[in-house]
Design an enzyme around this catalytic site. Sequence first.
Site, PDB file in Angstrom:
ATOM      1  N   GLN B  90     -11.057 -12.421   6.128  1.00 26.96           N
ATOM      2  CA  GLN B  90     -10.971 -11.070   6.071  1.00 26.96           C
ATOM      3  C   GLN B  90     -12.122 -10.311   5.630  1.00 26.96           C
ATOM      4  O   GLN B  90     -12.127  -9.116   5.367  1.00 26.96           O
ATOM      5  CB  GLN B  90      -9.834 -10.786   5.037  1.00 26.96           C
ATOM      6  CG  GLN B  90      -8.360 -11.563   5.346  1.00 26.96           C
ATOM      7  CD  GLN B  90      -7.549 -11.480   4.139  1.00 26.96           C
ATOM      8  OE1 GLN B  90      -7.843 -11.022   2.815  1.00 26.96           O
ATOM      9  NE2 GLN B  90      -6.369 -11.999   4.276  1.00 26.96           N
ATOM     10  N   HIS B 154      -9.180 -11.887   0.539  1.00 28.12           N
ATOM     11  CA  HIS B 154      -9.019 -10.972  -0.406  1.00 28.12           C
ATOM     12  C   HIS B 154     -10.354 -10.123  -0.903  1.00 28.12           C
ATOM     13  O   HIS B 154     -10.783 -10.572  -1.998  1.00 28.12           O
ATOM     14  CB  HIS B 154      -8.384 -11.416  -1.686  1.00 28.12           C
ATOM     15  CG  HIS B 154      -6.630 -11.961  -1.380  1.00 28.12           C
ATOM     16  ND1 HIS B 154      -6.239 -12.621  -2.010  1.00 28.12           N
ATOM     17  CD2 HIS B 154      -6.227 -11.650  -0.023  1.00 28.12           C
ATOM     18  CE1 HIS B 154      -4.697 -12.782  -1.542  1.00 28.12           C
ATOM     19  NE2 HIS B 154      -5.006 -12.413   0.115  1.00 28.12           N
ATOM     20  N   GLU B 248       1.665  -2.875  -3.837  1.00 27.71           N
ATOM     21  CA  GLU B 248       1.734  -1.871  -5.008  1.00 27.71           C
ATOM     22  C   GLU B 248       0.973  -0.657  -4.801  1.00 27.71           C
ATOM     23  O   GLU B 248       0.025  -0.690  -4.356  1.00 27.71           O
ATOM     24  CB  GLU B 248       1.382  -2.431  -6.234  1.00 27.71           C
ATOM     25  CG  GLU B 248       2.345  -3.696  -6.851  1.00 27.71           C
ATOM     26  CD  GLU B 248       1.651  -4.480  -8.025  1.00 27.71           C
ATOM     27  OE1 GLU B 248       0.534  -3.937  -8.484  1.00 27.71           O
ATOM     28  OE2 GLU B 248       2.313  -5.331  -8.527  1.00 27.71           O
ATOM     29  N   TYR B 269       4.036 -16.964   0.490  1.00 26.33           N
ATOM     30  CA  TYR B 269       4.208 -16.698   1.840  1.00 26.33           C
ATOM     31  C   TYR B 269       5.155 -17.661   2.494  1.00 26.33           C
ATOM     32  O   TYR B 269       6.057 -17.198   3.127  1.00 26.33           O
ATOM     33  CB  TYR B 269       2.902 -17.040   2.650  1.00 26.33           C
ATOM     34  CG  TYR B 269       1.807 -15.762   2.369  1.00 26.33           C
ATOM     35  CD1 TYR B 269       2.295 -14.535   3.054  1.00 26.33           C
ATOM     36  CD2 TYR B 269       0.516 -16.114   2.152  1.00 26.33           C
ATOM     37  CE1 TYR B 269       1.533 -13.427   2.855  1.00 26.33           C
ATOM     38  CE2 TYR B 269      -0.290 -14.951   2.031  1.00 26.33           C
ATOM     39  CZ  TYR B 269       0.158 -13.569   2.587  1.00 26.33           C
ATOM     40  OH  TYR B 269      -0.771 -12.740   2.315  1.00 26.33           O
TER      41      TYR B 269
END
Lengths: 133, 374
Positions: B90, B154, B248, B269
């Site tokens: 990512q 992340h 969130e 997951y």
Amino acid sequence: MKIILASYIVLMMGMSGFSQNTKLEESKKRGSEIYADFCINCHMPNGEGVKGEFPPLAKSDFLIKNRTKSIKALKYGLKGEIIVNGVKYNGFMAPLGLSEDEVADVMNYITNSWGNKNKKMITEQEVAKVAKK
Amino acid sequence: MNRINLLFIAIFSSLIACAQQIESSVKAKDATSVTYTVEDVVTELNIPWGMVFLPEGGMLITEKSGEIIHFKDGVKTEIQGVPEVYVRGQGGLLDLELHPDYKNNGWIYFTFASSKGKGDGGFTAIMRAKLDGASLAQNELLYKGGPNTKKGQHFGGRIEFDNDGYLYFSIGDRGNRDENPQDITRDGGKIYRLHADGRIPVDNPFVGKTGAKSAVYSYGHRNPQGLVKHYKTGEIWEHEHGPKGGDEINIIQKGKNFGWPVISYGVNYDGTSLTDKTSNSGMEQPFFYWVPSIAPSGMTFVTSDIYPDWKGNLLVGSLKFKYIERLVIEGNKVVKREIILKDLGRVRNVRQGPDGYIYAAIEGEGIVKIIPNK
């Protein structure tokens, strides 16, 4: 179970394929860690994918029939329409930034998991040979 | 036998974990009528992570693969002088933001994954630079997290300024949820606050605490990819990816712990439970949570008069469901969620432009503009 496993190991040791086999097992193990890190978000814990969104890897005709193309997708990303198990996918997988040995490991893992079987182990050398174009 | 027992326990506990998830208080619904059209602005982009509108017209866009693109009057120009970007998983070139006084000082801020410093791998960094023609100049690295890790997850990376000129940015937990988010002496799983020139504000909450990363402003975050200033209160609103469920929205407060991974509305997951707690003393509750996850990226408040029905609403991009969510907020809660811009693709970013129009960056497509029907 332990006895079966032990006799299986003994049997395998008797065969010349032993070293290849351990190498494959080790590669698959490393590959499973890479899978959990890089692939699981889209392709899901059991390689089932998300229909129409992210193609499945489990029993995927695309993966089984397109070994080089799959390595290429892992190395350089994949864009454009593909058909997997009769379903159209038109997404975009970005290049993952994996090294060549990591691509080999994750390929060995996904081609030998969830009902997939691949007799010929994928090596770092094979991955190295796959060019972008 | 043992193995079979274990298997049953595993299956059983995963069933329990799934059953325990509490769905969002408000469900997303399709819009009853579509009152806008969509116009292409920039085409042929892969992962347009960040975008800003330049006061002189045109835009700057980041591609995750490591390019900054200048776009004006239909022409794309690749900006030179971009630092080396660690493109893995990512990670890559992430967000882009202009200094609030860009017009006078020319500072551009951007986040990226960088392999600089100790150890194999990379960590999120933030840099500022100025544009000199089609090249970056005066590059200054303001902060880089560490230690480097080869984990692919992340990186966080969103940037925002508040009304006092403080610079906020996010770094996700870097795939190390057990060590990073709850430990203020470690990078990752944090919202950071700096002065615009990179200095650490003396009133940051953990300044002077032994071993603490003094740039940290709040902690206990998983992977925040949304950061925006509230148009009225000036507070910094954040959203973050949860695991499976449990994305969130949080209103960032100085020194507060937002709970990851001790409390979460999500599960692993694979469906197994990661925590049995959704609340704990000393840990903040989210303003809103999503179960199931929408995979939020980018957000903006609608403040322009161009969309009278949407004014004051929060728009959030969904990577997973390929739409934008319009969240209507009354008092201190979300009262309505409506799906807009359905099926165009994974929405990586959404912003209101200086012309008052809403722009969305869509993976594999480009940037589109939402035009209300007259």
